[in-house]
Design a protein around this motif. Sequence first.
Motif, PDB file in Angstrom:
ATOM      1  N   ASP A  91     -20.905   0.395  -2.134  1.00  0.00           N
ATOM      2  CA  ASP A  91     -20.238  -0.772  -1.392  1.00  0.00           C
ATOM      3  C   ASP A  91     -20.412  -2.018  -2.410  1.00  0.00           C
ATOM      4  O   ASP A  91     -21.593  -2.618  -2.688  1.00  0.00           O
TER       5      ASP A  91
ATOM      6  N   ARG B  46     -12.154  -1.953  -1.358  1.00  0.00           N
ATOM      7  CA  ARG B  46     -12.529  -0.560  -1.384  1.00  0.00           C
ATOM      8  C   ARG B  46     -12.620   0.387  -2.651  1.00  0.00           C
ATOM      9  O   ARG B  46     -11.987  -0.132  -3.714  1.00  0.00           O
TER      10      ARG B  46
ATOM     11  N   THR C  58     -14.462   7.816  -0.648  1.00  0.00           N
ATOM     12  CA  THR C  58     -14.102   6.226  -0.691  1.00  0.00           C
ATOM     13  C   THR C  58     -15.500   5.598  -0.020  1.00  0.00           C
ATOM     14  O   THR C  58     -15.972   6.144   0.988  1.00  0.00           O
TER      15      THR C  58
ATOM     16  N   GLU D 202      -2.642   3.819   1.427  1.00  0.00           N
ATOM     17  CA  GLU D 202      -4.133   3.761   1.699  1.00  0.00           C
ATOM     18  C   GLU D 202      -4.790   4.083   0.399  1.00  0.00           C
ATOM     19  O   GLU D 202      -4.010   4.802  -0.599  1.00  0.00           O
TER      20      GLU D 202
ATOM     21  N   ASP E 127     -10.733   5.534  11.000  1.00  0.00           N
ATOM     22  CA  ASP E 127     -11.115   4.354  11.524  1.00  0.00           C
ATOM     23  C   ASP E 127     -11.745   4.335  12.860  1.00  0.00           C
ATOM     24  O   ASP E 127     -12.797   3.592  13.098  1.00  0.00           O
TER      25      ASP E 127
ATOM     26  N   ASP F 222     -16.631   6.485   4.049  1.00  0.00           N
ATOM     27  CA  ASP F 222     -15.752   6.315   5.135  1.00  0.00           C
ATOM     28  C   ASP F 222     -14.840   7.679   5.064  1.00  0.00           C
ATOM     29  O   ASP F 222     -14.342   8.165   6.131  1.00  0.00           O
TER      30      ASP F 222
ATOM     31  N   ASN G 117     -18.930  -0.494   4.846  1.00  0.00           N
ATOM     32  CA  ASN G 117     -19.496  -0.343   5.993  1.00  0.00           C
ATOM     33  C   ASN G 117     -20.900   0.485   5.811  1.00  0.00           C
ATOM     34  O   ASN G 117     -21.486   0.483   6.912  1.00  0.00           O
TER      35      ASN G 117
ATOM     36  N   SER H  29     -15.992   1.334   2.037  1.00  0.00           N
ATOM     37  CA  SER H  29     -15.542   0.313   2.333  1.00  0.00           C
ATOM     38  C   SER H  29     -16.208  -0.844   2.776  1.00  0.00           C
ATOM     39  O   SER H  29     -16.043  -1.606   4.006  1.00  0.00           O
TER      40      SER H  29
ATOM     41  N   HIS I  18     -10.201   1.124  -7.329  1.00  0.00           N
ATOM     42  CA  HIS I  18     -10.487  -0.126  -6.519  1.00  0.00           C
ATOM     43  C   HIS I  18      -9.299  -0.577  -5.720  1.00  0.00           C
ATOM     44  O   HIS I  18      -7.967  -0.668  -6.274  1.00  0.00           O
TER      45      HIS I  18
ATOM     46  N   ASP J  60      -8.316  -3.461  -2.374  1.00  0.00           N
ATOM     47  CA  ASP J  60      -8.469  -4.197  -1.342  1.00  0.00           C
ATOM     48  C   ASP J  60     -10.123  -4.290  -1.103  1.00  0.00           C
ATOM     49  O   ASP J  60     -10.499  -4.048  -0.017  1.00  0.00           O
TER      50      ASP J  60
END
Length: 222
Positions: free
Chosen positions: A33, A12, A165, A136, A200, A173, A169, A167, A8, A10
């Motif tokens: 998520d 994510r 991963t 990252e 991104d 991603d 969304n 994030s 884990h 931030d």
Amino acid sequence: MTFSIAAHQDGRFGIAVSSSSPAVAARVVHLRDRVGAVASQNITDPRLGTALLDRLAAGEGAREALDSVVGGEPNAAYRQLTVVDASGAAAAFSGGHTLGVHGEATGPHCAAAGNMLADPGVPAAMCAAFGETGGELEERLLAALAAGLAAGGEAGPVYSAGLSTVSANGWRDTDLRVDWQEDPVGALGGLLGVWLPQRDDYVRRGLDPAAAPGYGVPGDDR
């Protein structure tokens, strides 16, 4: 036949894994998520990944969720599980029938485990590398996987690897896989080097296509 790390950072979540078996990431990696990361391995039952994520989503912490699922699993002795929850708390379990030399370790925001290892210290080396590496989440996971390999990895050669991963969304991603290559961890690093600078942009194409950058390929008129 597998070593992996769940982590884990931030908000994510991600997992990196390698194995002598093909398509290992398809069975081991479970991410949701805002909820957590779960690796289900050894004599793998992928359903346990969903069961653990459901308990995390219901408000249980990593250790409580793991104990609950293991306690209700009749074949728990054959399973190896790691869990990281939304707070970064981590837990790990290796059943009594885990294959060969095996081990597990937890650290801040990470949990690692492996079976049929060359050395039982491989998971601890992975957690240490994750904690010592900046950048990252994907870069830290790859560094942990490489550290596990350098610490001995499996007792035999590995042929597949994966790194995924989420994030918040609504989809993975990053979702990279290498199957049946002589150096899957090295190949995974090459893939990540291609993917990460574009990640991104692809997220933006999903969330806000009108504002997204073009692809820079023939036929793209933007």
